[in-house]
Scaffold this active site. Structure first.
Site, PDB file in Angstrom:
ATOM      1  N   HIS A 116     -25.116 -43.499  42.640  1.00 58.08           N
ATOM      2  CA  HIS A 116     -23.657 -43.565  42.501  1.00 58.08           C
ATOM      3  C   HIS A 116     -23.017 -44.334  43.653  1.00 58.08           C
ATOM      4  O   HIS A 116     -23.395 -44.175  44.821  1.00 58.08           O
ATOM      5  CB  HIS A 116     -23.081 -42.148  42.447  1.00 58.08           C
ATOM      6  CG  HIS A 116     -23.657 -41.320  41.349  1.00 58.08           C
ATOM      7  ND1 HIS A 116     -23.476 -41.604  40.019  1.00 58.08           N
ATOM      8  CD2 HIS A 116     -24.423 -40.186  41.391  1.00 58.08           C
ATOM      9  CE1 HIS A 116     -24.092 -40.700  39.280  1.00 58.08           C
ATOM     10  NE2 HIS A 116     -24.679 -39.829  40.087  1.00 58.08           N
TER      11      HIS A 116
ATOM     12  N   LYS B  85     -59.043 -35.848  46.681  1.00 58.47           N
ATOM     13  CA  LYS B  85     -58.506 -36.346  47.943  1.00 58.47           C
ATOM     14  C   LYS B  85     -57.201 -37.088  47.667  1.00 58.47           C
ATOM     15  O   LYS B  85     -57.149 -37.974  46.810  1.00 58.47           O
ATOM     16  CB  LYS B  85     -59.500 -37.310  48.597  1.00 58.47           C
ATOM     17  CG  LYS B  85     -59.305 -37.469  50.096  1.00 58.47           C
ATOM     18  CD  LYS B  85     -59.779 -36.228  50.836  1.00 58.47           C
ATOM     19  CE  LYS B  85     -60.016 -36.503  52.308  1.00 58.47           C
ATOM     20  NZ  LYS B  85     -60.501 -35.297  53.018  1.00 58.47           N
TER      21      LYS B  85
ATOM     22  N   THR C 112     -64.488 -33.854  49.112  1.00 60.18           N
ATOM     23  CA  THR C 112     -63.360 -34.778  49.049  1.00 60.18           C
ATOM     24  C   THR C 112     -63.521 -35.894  50.076  1.00 60.18           C
ATOM     25  O   THR C 112     -63.013 -36.999  49.881  1.00 60.18           O
ATOM     26  CB  THR C 112     -62.030 -34.047  49.265  1.00 60.18           C
ATOM     27  OG1 THR C 112     -61.980 -33.495  50.579  1.00 60.18           O
ATOM     28  CG2 THR C 112     -61.851 -32.940  48.233  1.00 60.18           C
TER      29      THR C 112
END
Length: 300
Positions: free
Chosen positions: A241, A11, A56
């Site tokens: 950057h 899960k 799950t």
């Protein structure tokens, strides 16, 4: 017949918010938890025989139940408890992996009010097997920036190189780090996390940087110096950057910049610098660690 050589199921993205009301000053814990179980499940894949599968949904319920029973902090201990739980009740499970991400909140006032904190998130990946368990702790999304004290010169050029050399630049990085200890014995997870985070931050601040690679090594070495039980640390530094706006857009002859320097913060694309810093004396530790390896693949 083909062979199933690897499997796991579980899960993902289990969102958990726990409030400890033991005292008048409440404690808030906000986690995202991922669970994955691997083992002797070939029958389910081949013939749909599901008697060995823990749903799950049950895995999700266990996360909430154990959080209520024992509390979800520190996250490393909570992950170990979850891993051992899934092993104890499911003989087919050979390895239970749990990855946890903690979302920080800052307290407002003295009692029960909070505001969402910075983007940095504490992480932990646990790998529990019948023979033992391991933990890979870490941090993700730690933003660091120096407005000066950084340069990048003397790099290799080819026919596609357009980057100018920089003798004084902004150095900004989004840091992802993970580390493993020599052993799990006598661990104060909260103190070690705080120390490792401060070590990376102070090394970034203190270092005059000629490249982000150099800064990465100094940060890793500082962690090993300040945290004697950490065996190795992996750092992934995204170079965020900052490009001079006036020259980028052809405004240098139109606007007088003076002391106020203006930049464009460019999120994409960005450079990524990675490296692992390991002690010379790792006391026979294996080169790879199950939780360390598992951490490379999360989230999934």
């Amino acid at each position: 017949m083909a062979i199933l050589t690897q499997n796991r199921y579980g899960k993902a993205e289990i969102r958990l918010v726990a409030v400890d009301r033991t005292d008048d000053q409440h404690r808030l814990t906000d986690l995202t938890v991922h669970v994955a179980l691997s083992g002797a499940f070939e029958g389910a894949y081949r013939s749909g025989e599901n008697t060995t599968l823990l749903p799950t949904d049950s895995q999700k319920n266990a996360v909430y139940a154990l959080a209520a029973e024992r509390g979800p902090e520190p996250v490393e201990e909570f992950g170990l408890a979850l891993g051992r739980h899934f092993l104890a009740g499911n003989p087919e499970v050979e390895c239970a992996q749990v990855h946890l991400v903690q979302h920080a909140w800052n307290r407002l006032g003295e009692r029960h009010s909070f505001t969402a904190a910075e983007s940095a998130r504490r992480t932990a990946t646990v790998s529990a097997t019948r023979s033992g368990a391991s933990v890979c702790a870490g941090i993700d999304g730690l933003m660091l920036l120096n407005t000066t004290g950084s340069e990048f010169r003397g790099f290799r050029r080819d026919r596609y190189t357009t980057l100018p050399e920089a003798s004084d630049r902004i150095l900004a990085s989004r840091v992802r780090a993970r580390w493993v200890r020599r052993s799990l014995d006598g661990t104060d997870w909260d103190d070690e996390y705080a120390t490792a985070r401060e070590s990376m931050t102070s090394a970034f601040v203190d270092t005059y940087s000629t490249s982000l690679q150099q800064t990465l090594l100094v940060m890793g070495e500082r962690v090993l110096t300040d945290c004697p039980d950490i065996a190795r640390v992996h750092l992934s530094l995204s170079n965020v950057h900052h490009l001079p706006a006036l020259s980028l857009y052809g405004l240098q002859g139109v606007v007088e910049e003076k002391a106020q320097r203006v930049y464009v913060a460019s999120a994409q694309p960005h450079g990524v610098i990675e490296g692992t810093v390991t002690r010379n004396d790792t006391d026979g530790m294996a080169a790879s660690d199950p939780a360390w390896t598992a951490a490379e693949g999360w989230p999934w």
